[in-house]
Design a protein around this motif. Structure first.
Motif, PDB file in Angstrom:
ATOM      1  N   LYS A   6       0.784  -1.290  -0.072  1.00  0.00           N
ATOM      2  CA  LYS A   6       0.168  -0.082  -0.015  1.00  0.00           C
ATOM      3  C   LYS A   6       0.848   1.192   0.086  1.00  0.00           C
ATOM      4  N   TYR A   7       1.140   1.717  -1.100  1.00  0.00           N
ATOM      5  CA  TYR A   7       1.807   3.017  -1.280  1.00  0.00           C
ATOM      6  C   TYR A   7       0.891   4.133  -1.555  1.00  0.00           C
ATOM      7  N   SER A   8       1.391   5.242  -1.423  1.00  0.00           N
ATOM      8  CA  SER A   8       0.576   6.471  -1.961  1.00  0.00           C
ATOM      9  C   SER A   8       0.241   6.420  -3.573  1.00  0.00           C
ATOM     10  N   LEU A  12       4.389  10.169  -8.796  1.00  0.00           N
ATOM     11  CA  LEU A  12       5.640  11.012  -8.278  1.00  0.00           C
ATOM     12  C   LEU A  12       5.505  11.356  -6.987  1.00  0.00           C
ATOM     13  N   CYS A  13       6.086  11.122  -6.016  1.00  0.00           N
ATOM     14  CA  CYS A  13       6.239  11.667  -4.881  1.00  0.00           C
ATOM     15  C   CYS A  13       7.047  13.129  -4.945  1.00  0.00           C
ATOM     16  N   ALA A  14       6.537  14.024  -4.568  1.00  0.00           N
ATOM     17  CA  ALA A  14       7.411  15.234  -4.696  1.00  0.00           C
ATOM     18  C   ALA A  14       8.813  15.054  -4.010  1.00  0.00           C
ATOM     19  N   THR A  92      14.420  -2.859   2.310  1.00  0.00           N
ATOM     20  CA  THR A  92      15.488  -2.364   1.518  1.00  0.00           C
ATOM     21  C   THR A  92      15.376  -1.136   0.874  1.00  0.00           C
ATOM     22  N   LEU A  93      14.012  -0.772   0.537  1.00  0.00           N
ATOM     23  CA  LEU A  93      13.412   0.773   0.061  1.00  0.00           C
ATOM     24  C   LEU A  93      13.951   1.630   1.461  1.00  0.00           C
ATOM     25  N   SER A  94      13.466   1.319   2.459  1.00  0.00           N
ATOM     26  CA  SER A  94      13.675   2.052   3.686  1.00  0.00           C
ATOM     27  C   SER A  94      15.235   2.568   3.924  1.00  0.00           C
ATOM     28  N   TYR A  95      15.839   1.264   3.806  1.00  0.00           N
ATOM     29  CA  TYR A  95      17.108   1.331   3.977  1.00  0.00           C
ATOM     30  C   TYR A  95      17.977   2.199   3.153  1.00  0.00           C
ATOM     31  N   ILE A  96      17.649   2.250   1.787  1.00  0.00           N
ATOM     32  CA  ILE A  96      18.007   3.156   0.743  1.00  0.00           C
ATOM     33  C   ILE A  96      17.705   4.723   1.247  1.00  0.00           C
ATOM     34  N   TYR A  97      16.461   4.758   1.159  1.00  0.00           N
ATOM     35  CA  TYR A  97      15.974   6.146   1.677  1.00  0.00           C
ATOM     36  C   TYR A  97      16.348   6.793   2.824  1.00  0.00           C
ATOM     37  N   GLU A  98      16.579   5.982   4.041  1.00  0.00           N
ATOM     38  CA  GLU A  98      17.005   6.486   5.176  1.00  0.00           C
ATOM     39  C   GLU A  98      18.746   7.022   4.972  1.00  0.00           C
ATOM     40  N   THR A 110      13.490  11.389  -4.578  1.00  0.00           N
ATOM     41  CA  THR A 110      12.205  11.285  -5.066  1.00  0.00           C
ATOM     42  C   THR A 110      11.618   9.676  -4.937  1.00  0.00           C
ATOM     43  N   ASN A 111      10.524   9.429  -4.697  1.00  0.00           N
ATOM     44  CA  ASN A 111       9.900   8.237  -4.691  1.00  0.00           C
ATOM     45  C   ASN A 111       9.110   8.101  -5.981  1.00  0.00           C
ATOM     46  N   GLN A 112       9.444   7.406  -6.824  1.00  0.00           N
ATOM     47  CA  GLN A 112       8.390   7.038  -7.833  1.00  0.00           C
ATOM     48  C   GLN A 112       7.925   5.786  -7.788  1.00  0.00           C
TER      49      GLN A 112
HETATM   50  C1  LIG Z   1       9.639   7.040   0.192  1.00  0.00           C
HETATM   51  O1  LIG Z   1       9.866   5.683   0.197  1.00  0.00           O
HETATM   52  C2  LIG Z   1      10.558   5.337   1.439  1.00  0.00           C
HETATM   53  C3  LIG Z   1      10.816   3.720   1.168  1.00  0.00           C
HETATM   54  O2  LIG Z   1       9.690   3.147   1.320  1.00  0.00           O
HETATM   55  C4  LIG Z   1       9.649   5.765   2.667  1.00  0.00           C
HETATM   56  O3  LIG Z   1      10.542   5.268   3.780  1.00  0.00           O
HETATM   57  C5  LIG Z   1       9.525   7.197   2.366  1.00  0.00           C
HETATM   58  O4  LIG Z   1       8.562   7.556   3.752  1.00  0.00           O
HETATM   59  C6  LIG Z   1       9.022   7.661   1.241  1.00  0.00           C
HETATM   60  N1  LIG Z   1       8.793   9.092   1.289  1.00  0.00           N
HETATM   61  C7  LIG Z   1       7.857   9.615   0.819  1.00  0.00           C
HETATM   62  C8  LIG Z   1       8.073  11.454   0.863  1.00  0.00           C
HETATM   63  O5  LIG Z   1       6.943   9.263   0.424  1.00  0.00           O
END
Ligand SMILES: *[C@@H]1O[C@H](CO)[C@@H](O)[C@H](O)[C@H]1NC(C)=O
Ligand SMILES: *[C@@H]1O[C@H](CO)[C@@H](O)[C@H](O)[C@H]1NC(C)=O
Ligand SMILES: *[C@@H]1O[C@H](CO)[C@@H](O)[C@H](O)[C@H]1NC(C)=O
Ligand SMILES: *[C@@H]1O[C@H](CO)[C@@H](O)[C@H](O)[C@H]1NC(C)=O
Ligand SMILES: *[C@@H]1O[C@H](CO)[C@@H](O)[C@H](O)[C@H]1NC(C)=O
Ligand SMILES: CC(=O)N[C@H]1CO[C@H](CO)[C@@H](O)[C@@H]1O
Ligand SMILES: [Zn+2]
Length: 509
Positions: A6-8, A12-14, A92-98, A110-112
């Motif tokens: 469940k993602y936004s 394209l997340c800003a 993995t996504l959280s790890y990269i993002y953080e 940017t999260n796409q």
């Molecule tokens: C982008 O994706 C990461 C990994 O899933 C998440 O932790 C982060 O909250 C997301 N950021 C936005 C702005 O949606």
């Protein structure tokens, strides 16, 4: 099976826009460590200095972290995995993002989000006459046979290469189409067979090998489809040509579904945003294992280079990408390039692909991306890799640039590209054993796409060498594009398209 993420629903997340240039202490949400973001003038990035910051200990520390993350996939898959849709991939996504977020304002992230088709074959069986061919392999993204039960029929030899609906005789309805590989994608053949009413299809090879292919983008007309080696097909073709009947049973229990997953893009806030050097690795693994070499290694190399780069200023923008859905057929990178507006496409001066940097039985492989077949600049990049290995006194080989990784969408859309790798399921030759050490006769990566692609499946020597080369490639183009060809007006390269047989890890044609 993967769970729905469940993602936004925003495509394209800003970008995390820097709030103000002098916002000093940055409090990272998960670690609670204070990261100082100062406005001191940093020295311009320098290749040898950036290379010196790469350490094997730091790469391995991150690999251990990634393996722990892959174990989050155990509950659902009974073993570690980072396949899209798994908790291991979300981790993995959280790890990269953080990791990038902690670097403060140096990058905007940017999260796409994009829809990814993902296929799962739970069980399959093919019987031809009274043989169970060893090479029979269900195609990627194949639908199941009707009601997920075995279907019976006679084999019907399809004319030519089955690329035209007129190749399919009426009597194939309710039976099983037997189609030669070649000329058009497997997906097209399966679709024609489905439209003609066949209840399954078998695509046999034009050479003796098996066919490990994918049907690609799902179609409602696709039927359950197997690949078969030319060797095992030969006696059957003979019978069919002699008008003998060959009974067949085909069975595939499979599902194809669509989930949302995410590409993560990080771009330097500094540097000319109209002239970007872009590089990518894929964040996902296959379902079968944790993917520490494929492509945990490239993912981590990029994280490390992105981290060390923050010591320096850049003249040109640097854009890092962690693609999702590579293993399902380059889904993330395809989506990214397909949705780039033309003026954004032009800002990417080149794309560098870093997939599998540390194979245990490695060769230093350079994609043979020449300007004759690819957008101009691809060859200059290839030559940068050659020069660097030569300067280090290391051997290298050229490998085909044929669509097996995320550069494919870039090349098809006029963006120069290339990259390096260390080898997957190919077999090391005697000559390569002399050039690189290791074992002739074994796969470069004996754990390719398997459960054992774990912490023991990386050669740290190769990994350090290649991460330094990645640092060199970034530093070179972040400093200057002076000696690099300008982007030219894009014309699709039919030369490249004619030779690309892969779309990701599987053949598509
Ligand atoms: C982008 O994706 C990461 C990994 O899933 C998440 O932790 C982060 O909250 C997301 N950021 C936005 C702005 O949606
Ligand atoms: C790059 O840094 C090294 C030290 O690591 C230094 O010796 C060299 O002069 C620098 N090169 C340039 C072009 O600034
Ligand atoms: C590299 O590609 C070019 C064509 O673009 C070809 O002529 C050459 O033989 C290839 N080299 C190797 C070693 O595959
Ligand atoms: C490069 O390959 C040659 C054999 O072709 C070998 O003799 C040499 O030791 C290799 N160099 C390195 C650094 O491994
Ligand atoms: C990595 O490769 C090098 C060169 O072939 C070899 O000397 C070393 O033993 C390998 N390391 C591992 C852990 O296999
Ligand atoms: C990156 C950054 O914040 N740069 C600023 C540093 O300070 C000078 C002078 O105060 C500004 O001009 C820069 O924009
Ligand atoms: Zn890969």
């Amino acid at each position: 099976m993967g769970a729905l993420i469940k993602y936004s629903s925003l495509a394209l997340c800003a970008a995390l826009a820097p709030t103000s240039a002098l916002q000093v202490p940055f409090l990272s949400s998960n670690t609670q460590t204070l990261v100082q973001v100062t406005n001191e003038t940093k020295p311009l990035v320098n290749s040898s200095a950036l290379q010196d910051l790469i350490s094997g200990d730091r790469l391995m520390m991150r690999a251990k972290k990634l393996y722990k993350i892959a174990k989050m996939g155990e509950e659902e898959y009974n073993h570690p995995t980072r396949v899209i849709g798994s908790l291991g991939h979300l981790g993995t996504l959280s790890y990269i993002y953080e990791t990038i977020l902690q670097l403060g304002e140096y990058y905007s992230i940017t999260n796409q989000s994009f829809p990814a088709v993902s296929g799962n074959v739970f069980e399959s069986r093919l019987v031809l006459g009274d043989e169970v061919p060893k090479s029979a392999a269900p195609m990627g993204l194949t639908p199941p046979t009707k009601n997920r039960e075995p279907v019976h029929g006679t084999l019907v030899l399809i004319e030519n290469e089955g690329c035209d609906s007129s190749d399919y005789p009426a009597e194939v309805a309710g039976d099983i189409a037997f189609i030669k590989r070649g000329t058009c994608p497997f997906g097209t053949k399966s679709e024609h067979a489905g439209r003609a009413g066949a209840n399954a299809a078998v695509v046999y090879n034009y050479d003796k090998d098996g066919v490990h292919g994918t049907l690609g983008t799902p179609s409602p007309f696709h039927v359950a489809t197997f690949g078969l080696s030319g060797e095992e097909a030969a006696p059957i073709i003979k019978k069919l040509e002699n008008k003998e009947y060959v009974d067949a049973i085909a069975y595939i229990d499979a599902e194809v579904k669509t989930i949302l997953t995410v590409n993560i893009i990080a771009q330097t806030t500094d540097g000319d945003p109209d002239n970007c050097v872009m590089l990518g690795a894929h964040s996902d693994s296959v379902a079968e294992g944790p993917g520490i070499n494929d492509d945990g290694s490239g993912t981590i190399s990029l994280l490390e280079v992105a981290t060390q780069l923050t010591e320096y200023s850049v003249n040109n923008c640097v854009r890092f990408a962690w693609w999702a859905g590579e293993e399902e057929g380059l889904l993330g990178s395809d989506y990214y390039v397909a949705t780039l507006p033309a003026e954004e496409n032009k800002k990417i001066r080149l794309f560098m692909d870093y997939d599998m940097m540390a194979s245990p039985n490695f060769a230093y492989q350079i994609y043979n991306a020449t300007n004759a077949l690819n957008p101009e600049g691809s060859e200059e990049l290839r030559d940068l890799y050659i020069d660097w290995y030569e300067e280090q006194g290391l051997n290298y080989t050229f490998i085909p640039f044929d669509g097996r990784s995320d550069y494919d969408g870039f090349i098809r859309n006029g963006i120069p590209g290339g990259g390096i790798a260390t080898g997957a399921e190919g077999i090391k030759t005697k000559k390569e054993e002399k050039m690189f050490g290791g074992n002739a006769g074994d796969w470069y990566d004996p754990c390719y796409h398997q459960l054992c692609d774990d912490l023991g499946n990386v050669n740290v020597t190769a990994w350090i060498v290649n991460t330094r080369l990645i640092a060199h490639s970034v530093a070179t183009y972040a400093r200057s594009f002076e000696d690099f060809p300008k982007r030219t007006v894009f014309t699709a390269s039919s030369a490249y398209e004619n030779q690309a047989k892969y779309h990701g890890p599987k053949l598509f044609i």
